[in-house]
Design an enzyme around this catalytic site. Structure first.
Site, PDB file in Angstrom:
ATOM      1  N   ASP A 211       0.831  -1.203   0.000  1.00 12.18           N
ATOM      2  CA  ASP A 211       0.000   0.000   0.000  1.00 12.18           C
ATOM      3  C   ASP A 211       0.871   1.260   0.000  1.00 12.18           C
ATOM      4  O   ASP A 211       1.869   1.332   0.733  1.00 12.18           O
ATOM      5  CB  ASP A 211      -0.850  -0.035   1.283  1.00 12.18           C
ATOM      6  CG  ASP A 211      -1.924   1.022   1.328  1.00 12.18           C
ATOM      7  OD1 ASP A 211      -2.853   0.945   0.520  1.00 12.18           O
ATOM      8  OD2 ASP A 211      -1.841   1.929   2.185  1.00 12.18           O
ATOM      9  N   GLU A 270       1.702  -0.464  -4.959  1.00 13.12           N
ATOM     10  CA  GLU A 270       0.736   0.560  -5.358  1.00 13.12           C
ATOM     11  C   GLU A 270       1.501   1.875  -5.431  1.00 13.12           C
ATOM     12  O   GLU A 270       1.912   2.419  -4.403  1.00 13.12           O
ATOM     13  CB  GLU A 270      -0.391   0.676  -4.321  1.00 13.12           C
ATOM     14  CG  GLU A 270      -1.465   1.665  -4.759  1.00 13.12           C
ATOM     15  CD  GLU A 270      -2.172   2.398  -3.614  1.00 13.12           C
ATOM     16  OE1 GLU A 270      -3.281   2.878  -3.829  1.00 13.12           O
ATOM     17  OE2 GLU A 270      -1.596   2.495  -2.511  1.00 13.12           O
TER      18      GLU A 270
HETATM   19  C1  GLC Z   1      -4.148   3.115  -0.451  1.00 11.54           C
HETATM   20  C2  GLC Z   1      -5.408   2.273  -0.333  1.00 11.54           C
HETATM   21  C3  GLC Z   1      -6.533   3.158   0.111  1.00 11.54           C
HETATM   22  C4  GLC Z   1      -6.188   3.757   1.454  1.00 11.54           C
HETATM   23  C5  GLC Z   1      -4.843   4.465   1.416  1.00 11.54           C
HETATM   24  C6  GLC Z   1      -4.315   4.741   2.792  1.00 11.54           C
HETATM   25  O1  GLC Z   1      -4.229   4.046  -1.465  1.00 11.54           O
HETATM   26  O2  GLC Z   1      -5.650   1.620  -1.541  1.00 11.54           O
HETATM   27  O3  GLC Z   1      -7.749   2.464   0.190  1.00 11.54           O
HETATM   28  O4  GLC Z   1      -7.176   4.654   1.847  1.00 11.54           O
HETATM   29  O5  GLC Z   1      -3.859   3.685   0.785  1.00 11.54           O
HETATM   30  O6  GLC Z   1      -3.925   3.535   3.407  1.00 11.54           O
END
Ligand code: GLC
Length: 559
Positions: A211, A270
């Site tokens: 993440d 991500e």
């Molecule tokens: C990422 C997740 C999202 C979350 C954010 C903070 O972007 O996909 O859902 O709110 O991180 O953890």
């Protein structure tokens, strides 16, 4: 140390071509009727996942959490939220998935913990400057009584990125106040995350989704930049918060852990970066090895836009020895069956443009354009037909195989997303509504009680049982396409070879490419219907009247 389950082949490259199904556990299947999806519910649906034909599941967080951010605020990274089950339930789920031939990917959230994490509670109780506070990012407030935040940064969900703790200090939270950012300069924080990776890998987890992978390393040396100064800096080595070079060292350490397992554990980052050279750092084999390709998620349904993004991505992946992870939807964005019905973004489509358009549409009440209400879904099916024919891996988001659209008609009191509470935006609840498994019952088969987010009446038309009975349904198309893909990939000499694609001539507004083994994919984005080339039709995203390929339709052929 645990190795992969005996029922799975010991394949080091499985992640390169895997179709991964993202599960948002609280909205997938509820076994006990408390309205919240759980691990036992998921286990009871393994047969559905196997019949769908995916290779792996990625579980969004199922860890203990107060749900200030849908579970991305984690109290304990090495436990299961009691509302979702226990570690024994996790093991039973993993065993059932492995038994069915599916791999398991879990979400790792290393930028922040929750404000209920034991180390954060310890930091609050400890004095300024104490070792406990140095696991997070605490700074003195400004002004005569230190009541003003250290600077004017805003959190991603709105409001200040700093929260006062009552003794003149503030802590940094790039997301909600309930999500304090870790201090990654602290060796204890690094060691604790390595322990978390081992914990899940030892339990047989096959891979990790990382993440906000670009935000861990930070340079907060004084004086802190203002928000205006920050906004002018592109993410990269000089940006205090995003995409700094120090991340290389962190992920190299993680890679060492991943490679201690057989097969090595996979990881996908991500990373919403627009600079592809920087993005490539995370996809290197000595780093995470793979990143999501969000370029198509942000693109219009347009032949030129697709080709301009696909061709360079293939070349980059080949150069790096990585793979590609195509994706159209996830738990953070408007579902693509709705998105594809919205006005185009234009050739310069980027993350901020698409976010702004989608947020404005949600705020306006989210009506589909009246002239063609089925267009978004037809395009959605055609687009996934294109992605599934490309080299690389594809990540599907739960419910897209049913053709679900975004739920926009949700009462304010039902909403849960911090974006709704902290900004003037509507937020992400509309893509997180529990799945309809059948056309009746208290929550359309999701569970024995009502669902934690209300399902609209039209969800019943998209129920699994309804679509299973219809050979023309979106679910039937996904099942067939996934089965054909699996069969065709098995015949490729090197399934992971990112160069295995050749572009062929197609009418303006369409794309045509060939994969090794005589597999052709034609996508008609916007051209008038045109005759199909010679060949056996393997599957199509919609009807092919008069042996022609109509607009918003994809066909796979074997020549
Ligand atoms: C990422 C997740 C999202 C979350 C954010 C903070 O972007 O996909 O859902 O709110 O991180 O953890």
């Amino acid at each position: 140390m645990a190795t992969a389950s005996a029922s799975l082949p010991r394949d080091h490259d499985w992640w390169r071509t895997a179709v991964v199904y993202q599960i948002y556990p609280r909205s997938f299947a509820d076994s006990d009727g408390d309205g919240i999806g759980d691990l036992a519910g998921l286990t009871s649906r393994v047969g559905y996942l196997r019949r769908l034909g995916v290779d792996a599941v990625w579980l969004s967080p199922f860890y203990p959490s107060a749900l200030a951010d849908g579970g991305y605020d984690i109290d304990d990274h090495r436990a299961v939220d009691p509302r979702l089950g226990s570690l024994a339930d996790f093991d039973a789920m993993t065993a059932a998935l492995h038994e069915a031939g599916l791999r398991v990917i879990v979400d790792i959230v290393p930028n922040h913990s929750s404000n209920r994490h034991r180390w954060f509670l310890e930091a609050l109780a400890a004095a300024k400057g104490s070792p406990a506070r140095q696991r997070y990012i605490f700074r003195d407030g400004r002004g005569p009584d230190q009541s003003e935040p250290p600077n004017d940064w805003k959190g991603a969900f709105g409001g200040s990125a700093w929260e006062a703790v009552g003794d003149g200090q503030f802590y940094l939270h790039l997301f909600a106040p309930e999500q304090p950012d870790w201090n990654w300069d602290n060796p204890e924080v690094r060691a604790d995350h390595l322990e978390t990776l081992h914990f899940w890998a030892d339990r047989g987890v096959d891979g990790f989704r990382v993440d906000v992978a670009v935000a861990l390393a930070k340079d907060l040396s004084e004086p802190l930049l203002s928000a205006a100064e920050l906004a002018w800096r592109p993410a990269g080595p000089d940006h205090p918060l995003y995409d700094r070079d120090e991340l290389d060292e962190i992920y190299a350490q993680w890679r060492t852990v991943f490679n201690q397992y057989d097969p090595p554990r996979s990881a996908v980052g991500e990373a919403w970066l627009s600079d592809h050279d920087r993005l490539a750092r995370y996809a290197r084999p000595d780093s995470l090895g793979q990143v999501f390709d969000f370029d198509l998620l942000r693109a219009d349904f347009d032949a030129r836009a697709y080709r301009d993004r696909i061709a360079p991505a293939l070349a980059r992946a080949a150069h790096l020895g990585s793979s590609l992870t195509w994706v159209l939807s996830n738990h953070d964005v408007v579902r693509h069956a709705s998105r594809f019905g919205l006005p185009p973004l234009g050739p310069e489509a980027d993350n901020s443009k698409s976010e702004a358009r989608d947020a404005a549409w949600l705020k306006s009440g989210g009506q589909e354009p009246a002239e063609d209400t089925g267009l978004g879904l037809r395009r959605a099916r055609a687009a996934v037909g294109c992605l599934l024919a490309l080299p690389g891996s594809v990540c599907l988001y739960q419910g897209e195989e049913l053709g679900l659209r975004e739920v926009v008609d949700m009462p304010a009191e039902a909403r849960q997303d911090p974006i709704f509470f902290r900004s003037d935006g509507v937020g992400r609840d509309g893509c997180r509504v529990p799945l309809p498994w059948q056309a009746d019952g208290p929550s359309l088969g999701f569970g024995p009680g009502p669902a934690h987010l209300p399902q609209p009446d039209w969800f019943a038309d998209f129920a699994v049982t309804v679509e299973e009975a219809d050979p023309e349904s979106t679910l039937s198309f996904y099942r067939l396409a996934l089965a054909v893909r699996r069969h065709l990939l098995r015949q490729l000499p090197r399934p992971g070879d990112p160069m295995g694609l050749e572009w062929l001539r197609a009418p303006v507004g369409a794309l045509h490419f060939r994969r090794p083994g005589g597999w052709h994919c034609l996508v008609n984005f916007t051209a008038p219907p045109f005759p199909l080339p010679a060949g056996e039709v393997l599957t199509a995203s919609g009807p092919l009247p008069d042996d022609k390929l109509p607009e918003a339709t994809t066909v796979w052929l074997r020549s």
